[in-house]
Design a protein around this motif. Sequence first.
Motif, PDB file in Angstrom:
ATOM      1  N   PRO A  36     -29.873  63.261  -8.571  1.00 19.33           N
ATOM      2  CA  PRO A  36     -30.297  61.974  -9.126  1.00 19.33           C
ATOM      3  C   PRO A  36     -30.631  62.089 -10.605  1.00 19.33           C
ATOM      4  N   GLN A  37     -30.270  61.090 -11.352  1.00 19.25           N
ATOM      5  CA  GLN A  37     -30.633  61.021 -12.759  1.00 19.25           C
ATOM      6  C   GLN A  37     -31.865  60.141 -12.861  1.00 19.25           C
ATOM      7  N   LEU A  38     -32.819  60.558 -13.658  1.00 24.95           N
ATOM      8  CA  LEU A  38     -34.080  59.839 -13.758  1.00 24.95           C
ATOM      9  C   LEU A  38     -34.146  59.041 -15.047  1.00 24.95           C
ATOM     10  N   SER A  39     -34.792  57.891 -14.967  1.00 27.62           N
ATOM     11  CA  SER A  39     -35.023  57.079 -16.155  1.00 27.62           C
ATOM     12  C   SER A  39     -36.164  57.699 -16.961  1.00 27.62           C
ATOM     13  N   GLU A  40     -36.352  57.218 -18.171  1.00 27.68           N
ATOM     14  CA  GLU A  40     -37.442  57.718 -19.016  1.00 27.68           C
ATOM     15  C   GLU A  40     -38.796  57.522 -18.340  1.00 27.68           C
ATOM     16  N   SER A  41     -38.992  56.372 -17.705  1.00 27.41           N
ATOM     17  CA  SER A  41     -40.279  56.120 -17.043  1.00 27.41           C
ATOM     18  C   SER A  41     -40.470  57.037 -15.835  1.00 27.41           C
ATOM     19  N   GLN A  42     -39.392  57.346 -15.113  1.00 25.86           N
ATOM     20  CA  GLN A  42     -39.498  58.257 -13.976  1.00 25.86           C
ATOM     21  C   GLN A  42     -39.804  59.688 -14.443  1.00 25.86           C
ATOM     22  N   ILE A  43     -39.213  60.098 -15.561  1.00 27.50           N
ATOM     23  CA  ILE A  43     -39.514  61.421 -16.117  1.00 27.50           C
ATOM     24  C   ILE A  43     -40.981  61.479 -16.530  1.00 27.50           C
ATOM     25  N   ALA A  44     -41.446  60.451 -17.238  1.00 28.74           N
ATOM     26  CA  ALA A  44     -42.843  60.411 -17.671  1.00 28.74           C
ATOM     27  C   ALA A  44     -43.779  60.414 -16.470  1.00 28.74           C
ATOM     28  N   ASN A  45     -43.423  59.673 -15.407  1.00 24.81           N
ATOM     29  CA  ASN A  45     -44.243  59.622 -14.205  1.00 24.81           C
ATOM     30  C   ASN A  45     -44.312  60.992 -13.537  1.00 24.81           C
ATOM     31  N   LEU A  46     -43.198  61.686 -13.473  1.00 26.39           N
ATOM     32  CA  LEU A  46     -43.168  63.011 -12.858  1.00 26.39           C
ATOM     33  C   LEU A  46     -44.009  63.998 -13.658  1.00 26.39           C
ATOM     34  N   VAL A  47     -43.894  63.967 -14.978  1.00 24.08           N
ATOM     35  CA  VAL A  47     -44.700  64.846 -15.834  1.00 24.08           C
ATOM     36  C   VAL A  47     -46.183  64.520 -15.646  1.00 24.08           C
ATOM     37  N   ASP A  48     -46.524  63.235 -15.575  1.00 28.42           N
ATOM     38  CA  ASP A  48     -47.916  62.827 -15.357  1.00 28.42           C
ATOM     39  C   ASP A  48     -48.440  63.312 -14.009  1.00 28.42           C
ATOM     40  N   ARG A  49     -47.613  63.224 -12.971  1.00 25.03           N
ATOM     41  CA  ARG A  49     -48.049  63.676 -11.643  1.00 25.03           C
ATOM     42  C   ARG A  49     -48.291  65.176 -11.615  1.00 25.03           C
ATOM     43  N   VAL A  50     -47.428  65.944 -12.284  1.00 22.17           N
ATOM     44  CA  VAL A  50     -47.632  67.394 -12.348  1.00 22.17           C
ATOM     45  C   VAL A  50     -48.885  67.694 -13.154  1.00 22.17           C
ATOM     46  N   ASP A  51     -49.073  66.992 -14.264  1.00 23.26           N
ATOM     47  CA  ASP A  51     -50.273  67.173 -15.086  1.00 23.26           C
ATOM     48  C   ASP A  51     -51.529  66.827 -14.280  1.00 23.26           C
ATOM     49  N   ASP A  52     -51.470  65.751 -13.499  1.00 20.72           N
ATOM     50  CA  ASP A  52     -52.607  65.360 -12.666  1.00 20.72           C
ATOM     51  C   ASP A  52     -52.909  66.429 -11.618  1.00 20.72           C
ATOM     52  N   ALA A  53     -51.874  66.949 -10.968  1.00 23.17           N
ATOM     53  CA  ALA A  53     -52.069  68.006  -9.974  1.00 23.17           C
ATOM     54  C   ALA A  53     -52.700  69.238 -10.625  1.00 23.17           C
ATOM     55  N   CYS A  54     -52.250  69.579 -11.821  1.00 21.79           N
ATOM     56  CA  CYS A  54     -52.815  70.726 -12.540  1.00 21.79           C
ATOM     57  C   CYS A  54     -54.266  70.457 -12.929  1.00 21.79           C
TER      58      CYS A  54
END
Length: 103
Positions: A36-54
């Motif tokens: 799957p190719q991700l949109s800019e907002s999906q990439i930002a959301n994924l980075v935010d979720r990883v940052d939140d988990a960390c």
Amino acid sequence: YKTLKVTADSAASAKPPKRKGSPAQQSRSASASAIPQLSESQIANLVDRVDDACGRLAKYGLDRQVPQCQAVYDGTFEQQLRAQLASNGNVDKLLPNGVRLLK
């Protein structure tokens, strides 16, 4: 705490393009669109979720044990994620335990 279970869920999907051309061309395009190719907002959301988990792991000093957290902190996680997406590589191996791209 000796262990801490951290989970996060998300879903991304992509519709394959309508196929035109010969079966051989269709086969090549199907394999290219399998990731799957991700949109800019999906990439930002994924980075935010990883940052939140960390961030949650950091409360217990466990973030130092997760290489992806250090990559998030120094900004290389997003670069690695974008490079994997650009090469149609599997991004799941970049994600820490408990964070998944797809359900």
